[in-house]
Each structure stands twice: as C-alpha cells, then as structure tokens.
Enzyme design. Structure first.
Site, PDB file in Angstrom:
ATOM      1  N   GLU A 253      -6.678  -3.371  31.274  1.00  0.00           N
ATOM      2  CA  GLU A 253      -6.983  -2.200  30.434  1.00  0.00           C
ATOM      3  C   GLU A 253      -5.660  -1.515  30.162  1.00  0.00           C
ATOM      4  O   GLU A 253      -4.929  -1.179  31.096  1.00  0.00           O
ATOM      5  CB  GLU A 253      -7.964  -1.256  31.131  1.00  0.00           C
ATOM      6  CG  GLU A 253      -9.384  -1.788  31.198  1.00  0.00           C
ATOM      7  CD  GLU A 253      -9.964  -2.153  29.843  1.00  0.00           C
ATOM      8  OE1 GLU A 253      -9.537  -1.567  28.830  1.00  0.00           O
ATOM      9  OE2 GLU A 253     -10.826  -3.043  29.794  1.00  0.00           O
ATOM     10  N   CYS A 287      -5.734   7.664  29.208  1.00  0.00           N
ATOM     11  CA  CYS A 287      -5.712   6.550  28.258  1.00  0.00           C
ATOM     12  C   CYS A 287      -6.634   6.837  27.088  1.00  0.00           C
ATOM     13  O   CYS A 287      -6.416   6.362  25.982  1.00  0.00           O
ATOM     14  CB  CYS A 287      -6.127   5.261  28.948  1.00  0.00           C
ATOM     15  SG  CYS A 287      -7.691   5.425  29.826  1.00  0.00           S
TER      16      CYS A 287
HETATM   17  N1  LIG Z   1      -7.106   1.481  29.170  1.00  0.00           N
HETATM   18  C1  LIG Z   1      -7.253   2.101  30.324  1.00  0.00           C
HETATM   19  O1  LIG Z   1      -8.295   2.046  30.974  1.00  0.00           O
HETATM   20  C2  LIG Z   1      -6.113   2.903  30.867  1.00  0.00           C
HETATM   21  C3  LIG Z   1      -6.360   3.863  31.858  1.00  0.00           C
HETATM   22  C4  LIG Z   1      -5.282   4.604  32.353  1.00  0.00           C
HETATM   23  C5  LIG Z   1      -3.999   4.399  31.880  1.00  0.00           C
HETATM   24  N2  LIG Z   1      -3.805   3.465  30.911  1.00  0.00           N
HETATM   25  C6  LIG Z   1      -2.472   3.256  30.370  1.00  0.00           C
HETATM   26  O2  LIG Z   1      -1.506   3.268  31.415  1.00  0.00           O
HETATM   27  C7  LIG Z   1      -0.260   3.742  30.910  1.00  0.00           C
HETATM   28  C8  LIG Z   1       0.263   4.838  31.803  1.00  0.00           C
HETATM   29  O3  LIG Z   1       0.361   4.397  33.130  1.00  0.00           O
HETATM   30  P1  LIG Z   1       1.722   3.877  33.789  1.00  0.00           P
HETATM   31  O4  LIG Z   1       2.878   4.594  33.157  1.00  0.00           O
HETATM   32  O5  LIG Z   1       1.539   3.981  35.251  1.00  0.00           O
HETATM   33  O6  LIG Z   1       1.733   2.358  33.313  1.00  0.00           O
HETATM   34  P2  LIG Z   1       2.742   1.170  33.746  1.00  0.00           P
HETATM   35  O7  LIG Z   1       2.369  -0.011  32.931  1.00  0.00           O
HETATM   36  O8  LIG Z   1       4.133   1.636  33.731  1.00  0.00           O
HETATM   37  O9  LIG Z   1       2.390   0.915  35.288  1.00  0.00           O
HETATM   38  C9  LIG Z   1       1.081   0.511  35.690  1.00  0.00           C
HETATM   39  C10 LIG Z   1       1.182  -0.226  37.010  1.00  0.00           C
HETATM   40  O10 LIG Z   1       1.872  -1.458  36.785  1.00  0.00           O
HETATM   41  C11 LIG Z   1       2.936  -1.568  37.716  1.00  0.00           C
HETATM   42  N3  LIG Z   1       3.997  -2.376  37.100  1.00  0.00           N
HETATM   43  C12 LIG Z   1       5.058  -1.958  36.378  1.00  0.00           C
HETATM   44  N4  LIG Z   1       5.818  -3.022  36.029  1.00  0.00           N
HETATM   45  C13 LIG Z   1       5.204  -4.120  36.516  1.00  0.00           C
HETATM   46  C14 LIG Z   1       5.479  -5.522  36.472  1.00  0.00           C
HETATM   47  N5  LIG Z   1       6.556  -6.003  35.863  1.00  0.00           N
HETATM   48  N6  LIG Z   1       4.626  -6.365  37.069  1.00  0.00           N
HETATM   49  C15 LIG Z   1       3.512  -5.892  37.664  1.00  0.00           C
HETATM   50  N7  LIG Z   1       3.200  -4.582  37.771  1.00  0.00           N
HETATM   51  C16 LIG Z   1       4.035  -3.703  37.188  1.00  0.00           C
HETATM   52  C17 LIG Z   1       3.325  -0.134  38.017  1.00  0.00           C
HETATM   53  O11 LIG Z   1       4.046  -0.041  39.237  1.00  0.00           O
HETATM   54  C18 LIG Z   1       1.958   0.515  38.096  1.00  0.00           C
HETATM   55  O12 LIG Z   1       1.366   0.274  39.357  1.00  0.00           O
HETATM   56  C19 LIG Z   1      -0.558   4.231  29.503  1.00  0.00           C
HETATM   57  O13 LIG Z   1      -0.176   3.237  28.584  1.00  0.00           O
HETATM   58  C20 LIG Z   1      -2.079   4.393  29.491  1.00  0.00           C
HETATM   59  O14 LIG Z   1      -2.680   4.319  28.235  1.00  0.00           O
HETATM   60  C21 LIG Z   1      -4.822   2.703  30.411  1.00  0.00           C
END
Ligand SMILES: NC(=O)c1ccc[n+]([C@@H]2O[C@H](COP(=O)([O-])OP(=O)(O)OC[C@H]3O[C@@H](n4cnc5c(N)ncnc54)[C@H](O)[C@@H]3O)[C@@H](O)[C@H]2O)c1
Length: 485
Positions: A253, A287
């Site tokens: 997501e 999100c």
């Molecule tokens: N669609 C949904 O249900 C939903 C819900 C909440 C947030 N979001 C999205 O999340 C984003 C905001 O959250 P964020 O800044 O924490 O997102 P992010 O993608 O920076 O991080 C999300 C998670 O992924 C991990 N991560 C980062 N790089 C990685 C890699 N290379 N390999 C594996 N894991 C990795 C991070 O440590 C964290 O735990 C926004 O884009 C928002 O829209 C989506």
C-alpha cells in the site's frame, strides 16, 4: 512539552526475548522539538534480522497447528492491554509522530478494535465447499497460512497500520518479523509488549528496529514467505520487484494524491467541514489525506470562503495541548521539504490563497491553500502531481461533474477520493468512472473501517487489499481438495 523525561529504551524482540541491538545508535525525537530524545538504543544488525527470521521459521509449524480460537485469544488479551494503556500510549504517539493527543489515543483504541475484529475470524467461515460434477465427490477449498511474513510499516500510523497487518497475519496462522519506521519506534514496542503480555509463544512475533536498509535483508531472507509493506511508492515498487524476482508474494500500500470534488449541488457547509478534516487532520500526514481540491466554478468562491473561515479558527501547536487542532509534521526535515514544495509550486504559477498561523520553529507548517491556474498549467504544477504529505491543499476549478472526474483521474495515484454532491446518479457515476480504491460520498477522503477492504489503485497499491475479509486473500493461500469417500 509534557513527555517522559527518561527516554524509552529501544530493544529488539527476538524469539521471545528483548535484546540490545547490535547496529548503530539510534534515537527517536519529539516531533515538535527535534532536540528532545524520546527513545534511544541501538538498531538491529543484519545478523539480528536473520535471527528474527530463523526464530519465526522455527515457530511456524506449531503456530499454524494452534487452533484458531487459541490464536484469537492472544489477540483479545493484547486488545485489552492496549485499551488499558490507551492514554499513555496515545500521548507517546502524539509526542513522537506529531498528531494530536486525541488522534493518538484514537489510533491506539483503533489498534485494539482491529485486534478484536480479527479475533472474530475464529468464528467465521474458514473455506468453501463446491458441488462436484462426479458422483460421490465434494470439492473443498481451504486456506492455509503463508508461513513467515515480513511486515514493514510507515511512520504516520505507528500502531494502527502495524495492527492491521500483524493481527490478520497472526490469526491466520503466520509468524511475523516486523520492522516499523525508525522515526517512530515507541508504539511498535508497545504493540509487541501487548502481545508479550498476552503470552504469545516465542518466535511467533519478532521486532527489528532500524533504518530502511534492513528491509533489503527481509527480501533476501530464505525463510520469507510473504511481505506486507506500507509506505512510499518508490520503496514499495522496489520491494514488489524484488519479491517477484524471488517468487515471494508482496502486498504494497503506497502513496496518494487524493482529491476532494465539490459539485454545485453539494451541501457546502458539510463539504467545507469534511474537506478541512480530510486535508488538515493529522497534519495532512495520512495516505488518504485530501491534497487536491476540485471545485465546480459556480460555487468555488463561496466554498473557499467557508473553508477559510473554518481554517481561521483552526489552531496549530503542541500536539499534547487539548485545544490544538493540528500538531507539527513528524520532524523538521519533513517540514523543510514541505516548505520547499510550496516555494516550487509558487514559482510554477500557483497562488498562495491562504496560510494559517503556526509556531515558527522547525517542524511546524501552517495549513496552506494553493490556488492553481486553470487548465493544463495547473495540472503541471508540482502541488497537483507530487505527494507532499503535509497540510497543503492544491485547488483548481472546473465546470461540471464530467470535467471534475477527468481532473480527479489526472494523477498517477488512485487511493481515495471524496465526492460532495446531493445527486445520487452522479455519485453512482463516480463509482463507475473513478479508478480509486476508496470512494467517500459526502464524507472526508480519510477514514477506513476495519471490516471492509482498504487499499489503492494505480501507483497507490499493489497486490491484494488489506483489512476485512480481504486480508485473508494475502495472508493465506488455498488448497483445493477433491474428496471422494
Ligand atoms: N496506502 C496506504 O495505505 C498508506 C498508508 C500510510 C502511509 N502511506 C504512504 O507512506 C509514505 C509515508 O511513510 P514513510 O515516509 O514512512 O514511507 P517510506 O517508504 O519512507 O518508509 C516506509 C517503511 O519502509 C522502510 N524502508 C525504507 N527504505 C527501504 C528499503 N530500501 N527496503 C525496505 N524497506 C525500506 C522504512 O524504514 C519504513 O519502515 C507516504 O507515501 C504515504 O502515502 C501509504
């Protein structure tokens, strides 16, 4: 700011034991004041991630063989622990993430509600029986756990999103390795503590705290049988590709750029209240937050006047102050990036239509409305295209429902949309015309109930949806049995 003076100790939870991390030093800081350390410890090392997977692998047979009613009982006990500590955990959440205290407590209670909901799976249908075209035979379709599931979550719902992944993963018989966002680890600890309190057997749930790079170790691990990710589209797509290359199912997501459409026949009072909530609650860090506003030109000025009147009453400040409507962004870096986004949008022709008041320190950003030029020029603007993840609303005007739907669809994302109209035929047409995972008619774009599917279309989602009955689709796979007596 009224938060604990001794930082919470950050530990890993491996095979039923709390362990000191073996990686670099990490800390978590107050959203409102990044000089204040709320939690401190060491990140997990890559070897500790491997150890977490080994423990989950070791535990998976006996956990899958545990009756679902017994698995559900752990969730019920964890839910009551969360409810009992909702105030403390909610305040910790608000301090760390920046949403208001009321929103923080609400999220902890939501996590408890999700645990209770999934405990109910023990009493729901577990499969399907089909007629066979052959005499003396029945065809059974039953579901089984995937095995070891990796769960990677974003910063903005530090307990809600982990709960809606971990609860179905566990109740459907999977063991879990969980990595929260390193910006907000405290609520991840609290969630694991709730399940530890419930007596969850060792190895069934493992927690590793650390930077995003640890996620690469998840995909590489031989014991990984499925990965559920929520976060940005760039990271999600990378994980989806890596999972596909290994034949591991990935559910992702991802980002959003959600629109609210207000048509000429809408109840403008209701719509202005709901757009305010959708765009600015949780500091726009949802999100499903509204970040694009599409107004029918007949009511555009009237609507904006009502929205701005409401925003003038809206206060931004310390998230633990009960009178505050909106807290800071998660950290000063997020706020700086949002400010840079506003500057870029203005340089590309947007007009600063409204900006409220906010404390002038690092992480705060006042609610902001940017008016975009009509037509193509507006749609090229970065405020229309990019997810800022901040309290910034980009507004454009159109003429009638068809143009509004066409504008709404003009985005790479497809998570959520709010439509305001009093015409049921138009609402039904929107349901057909719009490629979004969630459509709200006459309510804000954010908000999701635990018993119905949640997830996005286009760049917002990949793989099976989450929540409700949809969760079974990801966390289990089926066996079709041709059964002759
Ligand atoms: N669609 C949904 O249900 C939903 C819900 C909440 C947030 N979001 C999205 O999340 C984003 C905001 O959250 P964020 O800044 O924490 O997102 P992010 O993608 O920076 O991080 C999300 C998670 O992924 C991990 N991560 C980062 N790089 C990685 C890699 N290379 N390999 C594996 N894991 C990795 C991070 O440590 C964290 O735990 C926004 O884009 C928002 O829209 C989506």
């Amino acid at each position: 700011m009224d938060v604990a003076s001794t930082p919470v100790a950050l530990h890993q939870y491996l095979n039923g034991t709390w362990a000191e991390g073996q990686g670099r030093e990490i800390d978590s800081r107050a959203a409102a004041d990044n000089s204040q350390v709320l939690a401190r410890g060491r990140a997990a090392s890559e070897e500790q991630v491997d150890a977490a997977f080994a423990a989950a692998h070791q535990a998976k047979k006996s956990w899958a063989a545990t009756p679902m009613a017994a698995r559900a009982a752990y969730l019920i006990a964890a839910a009551s622990y969360l409810k009992e500590h909702a105030e403390q955990f909610g305040e910790e959440l608000a301090g760390e993430e920046g949403k208001t205290r009321a929103e923080g407590i609400g999220e902890v209670l939501r996590a408890a509600q999700i645990f209770t909901y999934y405990a109910g799976e023990a009493e729901r249908a577990a499969g399907t029986v089909f007629q066979s075209p052959r005499a003396g035979e029945q065809i059974l379709v039953t579901s089984k756990p995937l095995g070891v599931v990796g769960i990677i979550t974003p910063f903005n719902f530090p307990i809600g999103i982990p709960a809606w992944k971990i609860a179905p993963a566990l109740v459907f018989g999977n063991t879990v390795v969980f990595k929260p966002a390193s910006l907000v680890p405290i609520l991840a600890l609290r969630l694991v503590q709730a399940l530890e309190y419930a007596g969850l057997p060792a190895g069934v749930l493992n927690l590793v705290i650390g930077p995003g790079a640890l996620g690469d170790r998840f995909i590489a691990n031989e014991h990984l049988n499925g990965l559920s990710f929520t976060g940005s589209t760039a990271v999600g797509r990378r994980l989806c590709a890596a999972g596909a290359a290994r034949g591991v199912p990935v559910q992702a997501e991802m980002g959003g750029k959600n629109a609210a459409v207000v048509l000429a026949d809408a109840d403008l009072d209701l719509a202005s209240e709901q757009v305010l909530f959708g765009a600015f609650r949780s500091t726009g860090q949802k999100c499903t937050a509204t970040s694009r506003l599409i107004l029918d030109d007949g009511i555009a000025e009237d609507f904006l006047a009502r929205l701005i009147t409401r925003l003038e009453q809206w206060t931004t400040g310390n998230p633990l102050d009960p009178d505050v409507h909106m807290g800071p962004l998660v950290d000063a870096k997020a706020a700086a990036s949002a400010r840079e986004g506003i500057d870029r949008a203005l340089s590309q022709g947007a007009l600063l239509r409204f900006q409220g008041k906010a404390p002038e320190t690092g992480s705060y950003l006042a609610p902001t409305i940017l008016e975009l030029p009509t037509g193509e020029a507006g749609r090229e603007n970065c405020a229309w295209r990019e997810e800022f993840f901040a309290p910034i609303l980009a507004v454009c005007t159109v003429s009638g429902a068809d143009q509004a739907f066409e504008a709404a669809e003009d985005s790479e994302f497809g998570l959520s949309l709010a439509l305001f109209t009093s015409n049921l035929s138009v609402a039904l047409a929107a349901e057909q015309a719009l490629d979004v995972g969630i459509l709200h008619v006459n309510s804000e774009s954010a908000g999701a109930d635990p018993h119905v599917p949640f997830g996005g279309a286009k760049a917002s989602g990949y793989g099976p949806k989450e929540q409700g009955a949809a969760a079974r689709e990801f966390y289990t796979h089926t066996t079709t049995t041709y059964l002759r007596g």
